[in-house]
Design a protein around this motif. Structure first.
Motif, PDB file in Angstrom:
ATOM      1  N   ASP A   1       3.864   1.451   3.748  1.00  9.87           N
ATOM      2  CA  ASP A   1       3.224   1.118   5.023  1.00  9.87           C
ATOM      3  C   ASP A   1       3.848   1.708   6.270  1.00  9.87           C
ATOM      4  O   ASP A   1       3.524   1.310   7.382  1.00  9.87           O
ATOM      5  N   ARG A   2       4.756   2.657   6.101  1.00  7.80           N
ATOM      6  CA  ARG A   2       5.242   3.342   7.304  1.00  7.80           C
ATOM      7  C   ARG A   2       4.191   4.380   7.664  1.00  7.80           C
ATOM      8  O   ARG A   2       3.707   5.093   6.793  1.00  7.80           O
ATOM      9  N   THR A   3       3.796   4.488   8.909  1.00 10.64           N
ATOM     10  CA  THR A   3       2.801   5.513   9.252  1.00 10.64           C
ATOM     11  C   THR A   3       3.512   6.740   9.801  1.00 10.64           C
ATOM     12  O   THR A   3       4.599   6.651  10.373  1.00 10.64           O
ATOM     13  N   LEU A   4       2.900   7.851   9.605  1.00  8.95           N
ATOM     14  CA  LEU A   4       3.557   9.121   9.930  1.00  8.95           C
ATOM     15  C   LEU A   4       2.639   9.971  10.795  1.00  8.95           C
ATOM     16  O   LEU A   4       2.344  11.108  10.490  1.00  8.95           O
ATOM     17  N   GLU A   5       2.137   9.352  11.850  1.00 10.13           N
ATOM     18  CA  GLU A   5       1.145  10.040  12.664  1.00 10.13           C
ATOM     19  C   GLU A   5       1.744  11.135  13.544  1.00 10.13           C
ATOM     20  O   GLU A   5       1.056  11.988  14.049  1.00 10.13           O
ATOM     21  N   ARG A   6       3.067  11.067  13.743  1.00  5.48           N
ATOM     22  CA  ARG A   6       3.660  11.995  14.698  1.00  5.48           C
ATOM     23  C   ARG A   6       3.730  13.412  14.158  1.00  5.48           C
ATOM     24  O   ARG A   6       3.576  13.644  12.977  1.00  5.48           O
ATOM     25  N   GLU A   7       3.996  14.352  15.050  1.00  2.00           N
ATOM     26  CA  GLU A   7       4.227  15.725  14.597  1.00  2.00           C
ATOM     27  C   GLU A   7       5.598  15.774  13.915  1.00  2.00           C
ATOM     28  O   GLU A   7       6.452  14.943  14.187  1.00  2.00           O
ATOM     29  N   ALA A   8       5.810  16.778  13.055  1.00  2.00           N
ATOM     30  CA  ALA A   8       7.075  16.930  12.303  1.00  2.00           C
ATOM     31  C   ALA A   8       7.549  15.569  11.814  1.00  2.00           C
ATOM     32  O   ALA A   8       8.678  15.138  12.053  1.00  2.00           O
ATOM     33  N   TYR A   9       6.666  14.892  11.075  1.00  2.00           N
ATOM     34  CA  TYR A   9       6.846  13.467  10.804  1.00  2.00           C
ATOM     35  C   TYR A   9       8.036  13.111   9.920  1.00  2.00           C
ATOM     36  O   TYR A   9       8.409  11.945   9.839  1.00  2.00           O
ATOM     37  N   PHE A  10       8.649  14.080   9.219  1.00  2.00           N
ATOM     38  CA  PHE A  10       9.843  13.731   8.433  1.00  2.00           C
ATOM     39  C   PHE A  10      11.134  14.025   9.208  1.00  2.00           C
ATOM     40  O   PHE A  10      12.226  13.899   8.662  1.00  2.00           O
ATOM     41  N   LEU A  11      10.988  14.431  10.489  1.00  2.00           N
ATOM     42  CA  LEU A  11      12.158  14.924  11.226  1.00  2.00           C
ATOM     43  C   LEU A  11      13.273  13.876  11.342  1.00  2.00           C
ATOM     44  O   LEU A  11      14.432  14.171  11.058  1.00  2.00           O
ATOM     45  N   ASP A  12      12.919  12.646  11.742  1.00  2.00           N
ATOM     46  CA  ASP A  12      13.963  11.636  11.952  1.00  2.00           C
ATOM     47  C   ASP A  12      14.677  11.309  10.650  1.00  2.00           C
ATOM     48  O   ASP A  12      15.901  11.242  10.597  1.00  2.00           O
ATOM     49  N   LEU A  13      13.870  11.125   9.586  1.00  2.00           N
ATOM     50  CA  LEU A  13      14.454  10.750   8.305  1.00  2.00           C
ATOM     51  C   LEU A  13      15.287  11.902   7.723  1.00  2.00           C
ATOM     52  O   LEU A  13      16.475  11.756   7.444  1.00  2.00           O
ATOM     53  N   ALA A  14      14.642  13.056   7.565  1.00  2.00           N
ATOM     54  CA  ALA A  14      15.319  14.182   6.903  1.00  2.00           C
ATOM     55  C   ALA A  14      16.462  14.711   7.760  1.00  2.00           C
ATOM     56  O   ALA A  14      17.440  15.260   7.248  1.00  2.00           O
ATOM     57  N   GLY A  15      16.365  14.519   9.082  1.00  2.00           N
ATOM     58  CA  GLY A  15      17.406  14.977   9.995  1.00  2.00           C
ATOM     59  C   GLY A  15      18.761  14.367   9.660  1.00  2.00           C
ATOM     60  O   GLY A  15      19.811  14.924   9.994  1.00  2.00           O
ATOM     61  N   ARG A  16      18.756  13.207   8.979  1.00  2.00           N
ATOM     62  CA  ARG A  16      20.018  12.560   8.602  1.00  2.00           C
ATOM     63  C   ARG A  16      20.816  13.409   7.616  1.00  2.00           C
ATOM     64  O   ARG A  16      22.009  13.183   7.435  1.00  2.00           O
ATOM     65  N   LEU A  17      20.132  14.345   6.946  1.00  2.00           N
ATOM     66  CA  LEU A  17      20.835  15.170   5.952  1.00  2.00           C
ATOM     67  C   LEU A  17      21.450  16.415   6.578  1.00  2.00           C
ATOM     68  O   LEU A  17      22.284  17.072   5.967  1.00  2.00           O
ATOM     69  N   VAL A  18      21.025  16.740   7.794  1.00  2.00           N
ATOM     70  CA  VAL A  18      21.566  17.931   8.453  1.00  2.00           C
ATOM     71  C   VAL A  18      23.051  17.693   8.728  1.00  2.00           C
ATOM     72  O   VAL A  18      23.454  16.623   9.143  1.00  2.00           O
ATOM     73  N   GLY A  19      23.852  18.702   8.459  1.00  2.00           N
ATOM     74  CA  GLY A  19      25.289  18.553   8.690  1.00  2.00           C
ATOM     75  C   GLY A  19      25.985  18.121   7.418  1.00  2.00           C
ATOM     76  O   GLY A  19      27.128  18.474   7.166  1.00  2.00           O
ATOM     77  N   ARG A  20      25.285  17.333   6.568  1.00  2.01           N
ATOM     78  CA  ARG A  20      25.876  16.909   5.289  1.00  2.01           C
ATOM     79  C   ARG A  20      25.660  17.971   4.225  1.00  2.01           C
ATOM     80  O   ARG A  20      26.393  18.046   3.259  1.00  2.01           O
ATOM     81  N   ALA A  21      24.579  18.777   4.394  1.00  2.00           N
ATOM     82  CA  ALA A  21      24.198  19.717   3.334  1.00  2.00           C
ATOM     83  C   ALA A  21      24.912  21.054   3.503  1.00  2.00           C
ATOM     84  O   ALA A  21      25.028  21.566   4.616  1.00  2.00           O
TER      85      ALA A  21
END
Ligand SMILES: Cc1cc2nc3c(=O)[nH]c(=O)nc-3n(C[C@H](O)[C@H](O)[C@H](O)COP(=O)(O)O)c2cc1C
Length: 412
Positions: free
Chosen positions: A270-290
């Motif tokens: 039930d999370r909605t993903l109407e925004r542009e680049a909708y995985f940015l906030d979530l996937a952004g958590r992996l930046v710097g770790r990878a």
């Protein structure tokens, strides 16, 4: 400062001229024998000229008994490489990598093909679940065969002139089914802990790595999350990326599956993903770790959004739908024009039908370009009707082709 126009040299030595990647879109344009033909060439000529730094093909199946759709291209030991060579060269100097995939349990019952999965867990789509068969839990011999099939298809893609492969481990297909604790209920070395669930993907990457030449690219498409309660999540994604180590050129992050249509803006939790680049906030958590470059795909339709994705630390911005609508968008973004295309929209309330209709509108657009027409994207419901008719024709042909090859035909 990295911008969309910055080149990027990958682990395998390929230099991409810019950071915009045409993400995979299943073309459903296979001709007889599940081979590509001149329609795919025409389409890739447009994307090659469109300015993206890298073009990734729609998924190509590694086993002709296991197709996600009857219009899917297959590349295996029986394929004629000539049309694949033409496909690989159609995009000119723009590198083109082939996405390779096994659908596992996501094969519709009417296709009458082999449905494999880690466990006998059927796709859960409520009232529509019966469209899918209960899959056969894979034996260790089945697992070994699939690893070999991925490696064979990668070698054939290399022989045909593709610059690399992207191994599809996202969106609920076979490799993603193994990663998911909801689908993978095994208690052997291929199930249970995340390490065990990731074993198939890691073995596939190793097998491909061992059989291709050093300059050949290898990428993986992975879900940042399945968006299902108790499913594969962002921390799991982080660990899998760590284990992939430096054997891959980049990891593309997406999300969702047929049970949780995150890429169409709706999720099973039930999370909605109407925004542009909708995985940015979530996937952004992996930046710097990878340790490997990350690519983000989903909802990018404007150059400014692609820039935001790069600013957040992603190495590449993947674009699918918008490049079906306008294959020349990257060229315009690189020239500083913040051109944008509106995504196809449908007002149908049932979310599965709505998602299918929007997808059909995009597929219809790929077919129009492939047939040399530049007709605009059709209204989604009309596109869905046309798409169903086309699928029936492709299914009839696939069944005819397979009926002559009774040795490989498996009804489920
Ligand atoms: C018509 C269509 C076909 C697709 N086929 C594939 C595919 O073969 N493999 C894949 O990894 N993703 C596939 N996708 C998903 C896209 O690669 C992408 O992850 C998703 O559409 C979100 O990006 P977008 O908002 O730029 O479209 C497909 C999407 C569309 C619209």
């Amino acid at each position: 400062m990295v911008s969309v126009a910055s080149p990027l040299t990958l682990r395998s030595g390929t230099t991409l001229q810019n950071r915009i990647v045409k993400a995979a879109m299943e073309e459903q344009l296979a001709a007889g024998g599940q081979q590509p033909d001149e329609r795919i060439e025409r389409l890739y000529r447009r994307w090659g000229a469109g300015g993206a730094g890298l073009v990734i093909t729609g998924h190509v199946m590694v086993d002709r008994r296991a197709l996600a759709q009857p219009g899917d291209v297959v590349l295996d030991g029986t394929s004629d490489l000539v049309p694949f060579r033409r496909w690989a060269s159609a995009s000119g100097t723009t590198p083109v990598w082939m996405q390779i995939n096994h659908p596992g349990r996501v094969v519709l019952r009417d296709t009458g093909v082999l449905a494999l999965a880690p466990s006998a867990t059927r796709v859960d789509l409520g009232a529509l679940s019966s469209l899918y068969p209960t899959p056969k839990p894979m034996t260790v011999a089945d697992i070994d065969e699939v690893i070999g099939q991925f490696a064979t298809t990668a070698v054939l893609a290399q022989d045909a002139g593709f610059g690399g492969v992207e191994i599809h481990a996202a969106h609920g297909y076979l490799l993603s089914q193994f990663l998911s604790p909801l689908v993978n209920r095994r208690d052997d070395e291929w199930g249970g802990s995340l390490r065990n669930r990731a074993r198939l993907l890691l073995r596939v990457v190793d097998a491909v790595h061992a059989r291709v030449r050093p300059g050949f690219g290898i990428a993986v498409k992975l879900n940042s999350a399945d968006f299902q309660r108790g499913g594969f999540d962002i921390d799991d994604a982080g660990r899998v990326i760590e284990w992939l180590g430096d054997r891959v050129d980049f990891v593309e992050l997406s999300g969702g599956s047929v049970e949780s249509l995150a890429t169409s803006g709706h999720t099973a939790d039930d999370r909605t993903l109407e925004r542009e680049a909708y995985f940015l906030d979530l996937a952004g958590r992996l930046v710097g770790r990878a340790a490997v470059p990350l690519m983000l795909t989903g909802g990018i339709r404007r150059g400014a959004i692609a820039e935001r994705v790069l600013d957040r630390g992603f190495a590449l911005a993947g674009v699918a739908t918008a490049l079906a609508q306008d294959p020349e968008l990257p060229r315009r973004w690189l020239a500083g024009d913040d051109a944008e295309v509106a995504p196809p929209r449908s007002v149908v309330r049932a979310k599965l039908v709505r998602a299918a209709a929007v997808q059909a509108a995009v597929t219809g657009r790929l077919h129009a370009i492939g047939c040399g027409k530049d007709s605009p994207t059709r209204p989604p419901i009309l596109a869905l009707v046309i798409d169903r008719r086309r699928r029936s024709r492709q299914l009839a042909r696939y069944r005819r082709d397979n009926a002559t090859d009774a040795g490989t035909r498996v009804d489920v």
